[in-house]
Design a protein around this motif. Structure first.
Motif, mmCIF file in Angstrom:
data_model
loop_
_atom_site.group_PDB
_atom_site.id
_atom_site.type_symbol
_atom_site.label_atom_id
_atom_site.label_comp_id
_atom_site.label_asym_id
_atom_site.label_seq_id
_atom_site.Cartn_x
_atom_site.Cartn_y
_atom_site.Cartn_z
ATOM 1 N N UNK A 42 28.758 -18.006 -33.219
ATOM 2 C CA UNK A 42 28.488 -16.973 -34.257
ATOM 3 C C UNK A 42 27.063 -16.506 -34.433
ATOM 4 N N UNK A 43 26.325 -17.318 -33.399
ATOM 5 C CA UNK A 43 24.854 -17.196 -33.212
ATOM 6 C C UNK A 43 24.677 -15.577 -33.160
ATOM 7 N N UNK A 44 24.952 -14.871 -32.229
ATOM 8 C CA UNK A 44 24.417 -13.548 -32.301
ATOM 9 C C UNK A 44 24.666 -12.633 -33.276
ATOM 10 N N UNK A 45 25.684 -12.726 -34.054
ATOM 11 C CA UNK A 45 25.808 -12.285 -35.325
ATOM 12 C C UNK A 45 24.780 -12.623 -36.492
ATOM 13 N N UNK A 46 25.018 -13.867 -36.685
ATOM 14 C CA UNK A 46 23.902 -14.554 -37.447
ATOM 15 C C UNK A 46 22.491 -14.033 -37.253
ATOM 16 N N UNK A 47 21.959 -14.152 -36.155
ATOM 17 C CA UNK A 47 20.825 -13.893 -35.643
ATOM 18 C C UNK A 47 20.410 -12.337 -35.917
ATOM 19 N N UNK A 48 21.385 -11.509 -35.819
ATOM 20 C CA UNK A 48 20.892 -10.186 -36.235
ATOM 21 C C UNK A 48 21.116 -9.926 -37.672
ATOM 22 N N UNK A 49 21.952 -10.780 -38.403
ATOM 23 C CA UNK A 49 21.974 -10.637 -39.789
ATOM 24 C C UNK A 49 20.336 -10.885 -40.334
ATOM 25 N N UNK A 50 20.059 -12.154 -39.412
ATOM 26 C CA UNK A 50 18.581 -12.734 -40.142
ATOM 27 C C UNK A 50 17.529 -11.553 -39.727
ATOM 28 N N UNK A 51 17.707 -11.135 -38.608
ATOM 29 C CA UNK A 51 16.522 -10.024 -38.256
ATOM 30 C C UNK A 51 16.786 -8.627 -39.263
ATOM 31 N N UNK A 76 21.163 -8.787 -50.228
ATOM 32 C CA UNK A 76 22.035 -7.923 -50.667
ATOM 33 C C UNK A 76 22.517 -6.590 -50.065
ATOM 34 N N UNK A 77 21.380 -6.244 -49.465
ATOM 35 C CA UNK A 77 21.495 -4.771 -48.618
ATOM 36 C C UNK A 77 22.236 -5.182 -47.562
ATOM 37 N N UNK A 78 22.019 -6.291 -46.671
ATOM 38 C CA UNK A 78 22.766 -6.822 -45.562
ATOM 39 C C UNK A 78 24.348 -7.079 -45.964
ATOM 40 N N UNK A 79 24.351 -8.047 -46.935
ATOM 41 C CA UNK A 79 25.770 -8.508 -47.435
ATOM 42 C C UNK A 79 26.752 -7.443 -47.594
ATOM 43 N N UNK A 80 26.315 -6.370 -48.069
ATOM 44 C CA UNK A 80 27.080 -5.283 -48.692
ATOM 45 C C UNK A 80 27.133 -4.173 -47.531
ATOM 46 N N UNK A 81 26.466 -4.320 -46.444
ATOM 47 C CA UNK A 81 26.627 -3.489 -45.234
ATOM 48 C C UNK A 81 25.801 -2.063 -45.675
ATOM 49 N N UNK A 82 24.992 -2.175 -46.511
ATOM 50 C CA UNK A 82 24.261 -1.005 -46.799
ATOM 51 C C UNK A 82 24.760 -0.124 -47.943
ATOM 52 N N UNK A 83 25.959 -0.817 -48.566
ATOM 53 C CA UNK A 83 26.472 -0.086 -49.719
ATOM 54 C C UNK A 83 25.526 -0.419 -50.896
ATOM 55 N N UNK A 84 24.990 -1.420 -51.222
ATOM 56 C CA UNK A 84 23.839 -1.543 -52.207
ATOM 57 C C UNK A 84 22.634 -1.552 -51.283
ATOM 58 N N UNK A 85 21.732 -0.535 -51.696
ATOM 59 C CA UNK A 85 20.455 -0.036 -50.894
ATOM 60 C C UNK A 85 19.250 -0.468 -51.766
ATOM 61 N N UNK A 98 19.044 -1.238 -34.592
ATOM 62 C CA UNK A 98 18.392 -2.091 -33.860
ATOM 63 C C UNK A 98 19.039 -3.670 -33.892
ATOM 64 N N UNK A 99 19.646 -3.650 -34.690
ATOM 65 C CA UNK A 99 20.309 -5.128 -34.882
ATOM 66 C C UNK A 99 21.711 -5.110 -35.154
ATOM 67 N N UNK A 100 22.832 -4.784 -34.330
ATOM 68 C CA UNK A 100 24.246 -4.566 -34.700
ATOM 69 C C UNK A 100 24.704 -5.721 -35.160
ATOM 70 N N UNK A 101 25.823 -5.352 -36.044
ATOM 71 C CA UNK A 101 26.508 -6.568 -36.941
ATOM 72 C C UNK A 101 26.943 -7.552 -36.090
ATOM 73 N N UNK A 102 27.412 -7.370 -34.939
ATOM 74 C CA UNK A 102 28.300 -8.260 -34.070
ATOM 75 C C UNK A 102 29.180 -9.218 -34.718
ATOM 76 N N UNK A 103 30.042 -8.606 -35.626
ATOM 77 C CA UNK A 103 30.709 -9.605 -36.178
ATOM 78 C C UNK A 103 30.757 -10.511 -37.418
ATOM 79 N N UNK A 104 29.482 -10.214 -37.781
ATOM 80 C CA UNK A 104 28.757 -11.142 -38.671
ATOM 81 C C UNK A 104 29.648 -11.437 -40.086
#
Length: 186
Positions: free
Chosen positions: A27-36, A128-137, A151-157
């Motif tokens: 799960x690391x690549x997806x979580x890492x990109x979420x963090x970034x 909130x922006x990232x958790x909503x995949x940008x629906x909440x801006x 720059x930081x794809x979702x990678x299944x997060x």
């Protein structure tokens, strides 16, 4: 302004993740990109003021870590405890209340008001922006969000979150309810 400052490398983030990378596993690549992504958004809200950078980076590395360290759907308190213990053990000198608050309130639905409001609110909006995949801006343009996501794809997060809800909760529905009750704040 339709641009956002994107740092592709954050040595502190990589240093902090090193201790947990194996535990997070596949799960690391997806979580890492979420963090970034979240750090990028939060720092934008903070006008990229370097005085907040270490706190924001640390808060986001740890903000969901309890999912993997404690296998908990109500992961805010375990995530806070891990961050505070490491802050103390490694003597990073980060303000404990600000670090705890940035983690504790990152799923708050309404704006945070209180001590350390500027940084906590930036972290809350960013997640909130990232958790909503940008629906909440939260005031960011679609173009900015697309730049960060490129720059930081979702990678299944987000799929990982659904899988963990099912694994820890017994089903996606039950896990989803447990997550909501355990982490959403008013």
């Amino acid at each position: 302004m339709n641009t956002i400052d994107i740092k592709l490398e954050r040595p502190r983030v990589e240093f902090l993740f090193a201790k947990y990378k194996e535990q997070i596993g596949d799960d690391y690549p997806g979580y890492r990109n979420h963090v970034y992504r979240a750090i990028t958004y939060a720092m934008h809200f903070l006008d990229n003021d370097e005085q907040f950078e270490q706190l924001v980076e640390t808060a986001f590395v740890y903000h969901d870590i309890g999912l993997w360290t404690d296998h908990q759907l109500a992961y805010l308190e375990p995530s806070e405890a891990t961050a505070l213990a490491d802050n103390d053990h490694f003597q990073w000198g980060l303000d404990q209340d600000a670090l705890r608050g940035a983690i504790h309130w990152h799923h708050k639905i309404t704006p945070y008001k209180g001590p350390h409001q500027k940084v906590i609110e930036a972290c809350r909006k960013a997640d909130w922006i990232d958790a909503s995949k940008g629906k909440v801006r939260k005031g960011l343009s679609k173009e900015m969000i697309k730049q960060v996501e490129a720059a930081f794809p979702n990678l299944g997060f987000h799929d990982t979150l659904l899988r963990l809800a099912k694994d820890y909760g017994g089903s996606t529905l039950v896990g989803g309810v447990k997550v909501t009750l355990g982490i959403v704040k008013w």
